[in-house]
Design a protein around this motif. Sequence first.
Motif, PDB file in Angstrom:
ATOM      1  N   VAL A 124      -8.952 -27.882  15.627  1.00  0.00           N
ATOM      2  CA  VAL A 124      -8.572 -27.629  14.235  1.00  0.00           C
ATOM      3  C   VAL A 124      -9.101 -28.806  13.424  1.00  0.00           C
ATOM      4  O   VAL A 124      -8.752 -29.956  13.683  1.00  0.00           O
ATOM      5  CB  VAL A 124      -7.039 -27.511  14.099  1.00  0.00           C
ATOM      6  CG1 VAL A 124      -6.656 -27.309  12.641  1.00  0.00           C
ATOM      7  CG2 VAL A 124      -6.514 -26.370  14.960  1.00  0.00           C
ATOM      8  N   TRP A 125      -9.936 -28.527  12.426  1.00  0.00           N
ATOM      9  CA  TRP A 125     -10.726 -29.589  11.803  1.00  0.00           C
ATOM     10  C   TRP A 125     -10.103 -30.204  10.559  1.00  0.00           C
ATOM     11  O   TRP A 125     -10.371 -31.360  10.243  1.00  0.00           O
ATOM     12  CB  TRP A 125     -12.119 -29.064  11.479  1.00  0.00           C
ATOM     13  CG  TRP A 125     -12.883 -28.684  12.704  1.00  0.00           C
ATOM     14  CD1 TRP A 125     -12.989 -27.448  13.262  1.00  0.00           C
ATOM     15  CD2 TRP A 125     -13.614 -29.567  13.563  1.00  0.00           C
ATOM     16  NE1 TRP A 125     -13.743 -27.493  14.406  1.00  0.00           N
ATOM     17  CE2 TRP A 125     -14.144 -28.783  14.616  1.00  0.00           C
ATOM     18  CE3 TRP A 125     -13.887 -30.931  13.543  1.00  0.00           C
ATOM     19  CZ2 TRP A 125     -14.921 -29.327  15.637  1.00  0.00           C
ATOM     20  CZ3 TRP A 125     -14.654 -31.478  14.555  1.00  0.00           C
ATOM     21  CH2 TRP A 125     -15.162 -30.684  15.596  1.00  0.00           C
ATOM     22  N   THR A 126      -9.312 -29.455   9.812  1.00  0.00           N
ATOM     23  CA  THR A 126      -8.765 -29.982   8.556  1.00  0.00           C
ATOM     24  C   THR A 126      -7.245 -29.946   8.577  1.00  0.00           C
ATOM     25  O   THR A 126      -6.622 -29.190   9.329  1.00  0.00           O
ATOM     26  CB  THR A 126      -9.254 -29.158   7.350  1.00  0.00           C
ATOM     27  OG1 THR A 126      -8.697 -27.832   7.429  1.00  0.00           O
ATOM     28  CG2 THR A 126     -10.772 -29.070   7.323  1.00  0.00           C
ATOM     29  N   GLU A 127      -6.654 -30.782   7.708  1.00  0.00           N
ATOM     30  CA  GLU A 127      -5.197 -30.833   7.629  1.00  0.00           C
ATOM     31  C   GLU A 127      -4.628 -29.500   7.153  1.00  0.00           C
ATOM     32  O   GLU A 127      -3.588 -29.036   7.648  1.00  0.00           O
ATOM     33  CB  GLU A 127      -4.774 -31.959   6.680  1.00  0.00           C
ATOM     34  CG  GLU A 127      -3.278 -32.163   6.604  1.00  0.00           C
ATOM     35  CD  GLU A 127      -2.909 -33.354   5.744  1.00  0.00           C
ATOM     36  OE1 GLU A 127      -1.703 -33.646   5.643  1.00  0.00           O
ATOM     37  OE2 GLU A 127      -3.814 -33.995   5.179  1.00  0.00           O
ATOM     38  N   GLN A 128      -5.315 -28.858   6.212  1.00  0.00           N
ATOM     39  CA  GLN A 128      -4.844 -27.565   5.716  1.00  0.00           C
ATOM     40  C   GLN A 128      -4.853 -26.511   6.822  1.00  0.00           C
ATOM     41  O   GLN A 128      -3.894 -25.743   6.968  1.00  0.00           O
ATOM     42  CB  GLN A 128      -5.728 -27.094   4.552  1.00  0.00           C
ATOM     43  CG  GLN A 128      -5.283 -25.762   3.960  1.00  0.00           C
ATOM     44  CD  GLN A 128      -6.150 -25.332   2.775  1.00  0.00           C
ATOM     45  OE1 GLN A 128      -7.012 -26.087   2.335  1.00  0.00           O
ATOM     46  NE2 GLN A 128      -5.919 -24.137   2.271  1.00  0.00           N
ATOM     47  N   GLU A 129      -5.925 -26.494   7.612  1.00  0.00           N
ATOM     48  CA  GLU A 129      -6.016 -25.550   8.720  1.00  0.00           C
ATOM     49  C   GLU A 129      -4.925 -25.832   9.754  1.00  0.00           C
ATOM     50  O   GLU A 129      -4.332 -24.909  10.315  1.00  0.00           O
ATOM     51  CB  GLU A 129      -7.393 -25.654   9.371  1.00  0.00           C
ATOM     52  CG  GLU A 129      -7.643 -24.632  10.472  1.00  0.00           C
ATOM     53  CD  GLU A 129      -8.992 -24.814  11.143  1.00  0.00           C
ATOM     54  OE1 GLU A 129      -9.346 -23.974  11.995  1.00  0.00           O
ATOM     55  OE2 GLU A 129      -9.689 -25.817  10.838  1.00  0.00           O
ATOM     56  N   GLU A 130      -4.635 -27.109   9.973  1.00  0.00           N
ATOM     57  CA  GLU A 130      -3.610 -27.479  10.948  1.00  0.00           C
ATOM     58  C   GLU A 130      -2.243 -26.990  10.500  1.00  0.00           C
ATOM     59  O   GLU A 130      -1.459 -26.463  11.292  1.00  0.00           O
ATOM     60  CB  GLU A 130      -3.608 -29.007  11.115  1.00  0.00           C
ATOM     61  CG  GLU A 130      -3.045 -29.486  12.442  1.00  0.00           C
ATOM     62  CD  GLU A 130      -1.549 -29.447  12.486  1.00  0.00           C
ATOM     63  OE1 GLU A 130      -0.994 -29.210  13.582  1.00  0.00           O
ATOM     64  OE2 GLU A 130      -0.902 -29.644  11.444  1.00  0.00           O
ATOM     65  N   HIS A 131      -1.946 -27.141   9.205  1.00  0.00           N
ATOM     66  CA  HIS A 131      -0.653 -26.698   8.678  1.00  0.00           C
ATOM     67  C   HIS A 131      -0.537 -25.177   8.707  1.00  0.00           C
ATOM     68  O   HIS A 131       0.563 -24.634   8.848  1.00  0.00           O
ATOM     69  CB  HIS A 131      -0.461 -27.206   7.248  1.00  0.00           C
ATOM     70  CG  HIS A 131      -0.199 -28.675   7.172  1.00  0.00           C
ATOM     71  ND1 HIS A 131       0.534 -29.361   8.114  1.00  0.00           N
ATOM     72  CD2 HIS A 131      -0.573 -29.608   6.244  1.00  0.00           C
ATOM     73  CE1 HIS A 131       0.609 -30.631   7.788  1.00  0.00           C
ATOM     74  NE2 HIS A 131      -0.064 -30.819   6.657  1.00  0.00           N
ATOM     75  N   THR A 132      -1.670 -24.499   8.573  1.00  0.00           N
ATOM     76  CA  THR A 132      -1.645 -23.031   8.559  1.00  0.00           C
ATOM     77  C   THR A 132      -1.508 -22.459   9.966  1.00  0.00           C
ATOM     78  O   THR A 132      -0.668 -21.592  10.231  1.00  0.00           O
ATOM     79  CB  THR A 132      -2.935 -22.481   7.915  1.00  0.00           C
ATOM     80  OG1 THR A 132      -3.045 -22.987   6.579  1.00  0.00           O
ATOM     81  CG2 THR A 132      -2.914 -20.954   7.894  1.00  0.00           C
ATOM     82  N   LYS A 154      -8.101 -35.051  13.838  1.00  0.00           N
ATOM     83  CA  LYS A 154      -7.722 -36.427  13.513  1.00  0.00           C
ATOM     84  C   LYS A 154      -6.956 -37.094  14.655  1.00  0.00           C
ATOM     85  O   LYS A 154      -6.943 -38.317  14.775  1.00  0.00           O
ATOM     86  CB  LYS A 154      -6.892 -36.472  12.230  1.00  0.00           C
ATOM     87  CG  LYS A 154      -7.707 -36.311  10.958  1.00  0.00           C
ATOM     88  CD  LYS A 154      -6.853 -36.510   9.720  1.00  0.00           C
ATOM     89  CE  LYS A 154      -6.427 -37.950   9.550  1.00  0.00           C
ATOM     90  NZ  LYS A 154      -5.709 -38.180   8.261  1.00  0.00           N
ATOM     91  N   THR A 155      -6.318 -36.303  15.523  1.00  0.00           N
ATOM     92  CA  THR A 155      -5.568 -36.893  16.634  1.00  0.00           C
ATOM     93  C   THR A 155      -6.498 -37.460  17.704  1.00  0.00           C
ATOM     94  O   THR A 155      -6.044 -38.186  18.594  1.00  0.00           O
ATOM     95  CB  THR A 155      -4.627 -35.866  17.297  1.00  0.00           C
ATOM     96  OG1 THR A 155      -5.400 -34.846  17.955  1.00  0.00           O
ATOM     97  CG2 THR A 155      -3.705 -35.235  16.273  1.00  0.00           C
TER      98      THR A 155
END
Length: 277
Positions: free
Chosen positions: A105-113, A121-122
């Motif tokens: 999962v590449w973006t924070e928005q995608e991760e939250h979704t 980022k991890t």
Amino acid sequence: FKVLPDSNNAEWTMSLTLINRTIEKDPLYAFLDKRSTNRKKYKNDPLSLPEAKALEETAFSIGEGAVHLVTNRFQESQIGEISSRNERVLLESKILHDSFFSQLVWTEQEEHTKKQGLYFKTLELKGPPAFLFKLFRDWSILSVFNRIGISKFVAKQNSVIWGSGSAHGIISMPGDSVKDLISAGRILQRLWLTVTSMNMYLQPIGGVVYLARLVKSGTVSGLTDEHKALVLNGYDSLADIFKCENSKILMLFRIGKASPPSATSSRLGPDIKYMKT
């Protein structure tokens, strides 16, 4: 509770009977929200004897399996190198590469979704390594870099990180049945919370362990004979380091102190069905 209550339904992992009564709160409950994976380099501060004893005894509450720790720096460096073989094989096998990158999962928005998958980022990649890693989503690009040894370079760099920490350990069980895997998972969760309560981090680094299991069972494809030898030899070396030739290694991990992780991944909630009796 009962583990695997229905032999015809492998996804029904456990049944629990809940009774309305007052119970004492488990002291580890407070650390459920604080527990996380941290892939940064750890400090090599030694564990105290009480800390090591408490961690090795976490399996007692489950009633089966064992936690084994090593704190010898030479052996920990060996474990770091063995663990890093996972990255080398992953970057050299198209099948494993495609499977791994499909879960990122590449973006924070995608991760939250999505609330599942491995959040980029991890991985704690910064600067040029982060840029290259994004390029490596394309197998054709990665294949070119592999010709100049990028997979071995990445493994060597990671071996230093995976070899750092106050201790390295395994969770072993008498066998590797589904029930054994569930029990090992229960030990891991209790161990992880105990480590968190000690203001340390735990990172599972068991890729080689599971690759070896797949190679032995013949259920993995896309690996060369060299890859298979790398992971099988790595597993045997771990069994020798931890002196557990007569049991199955089901998880490998490292423990230590570090600065907080740059990000954390969401946790996939369990599928719970309630039934009145």
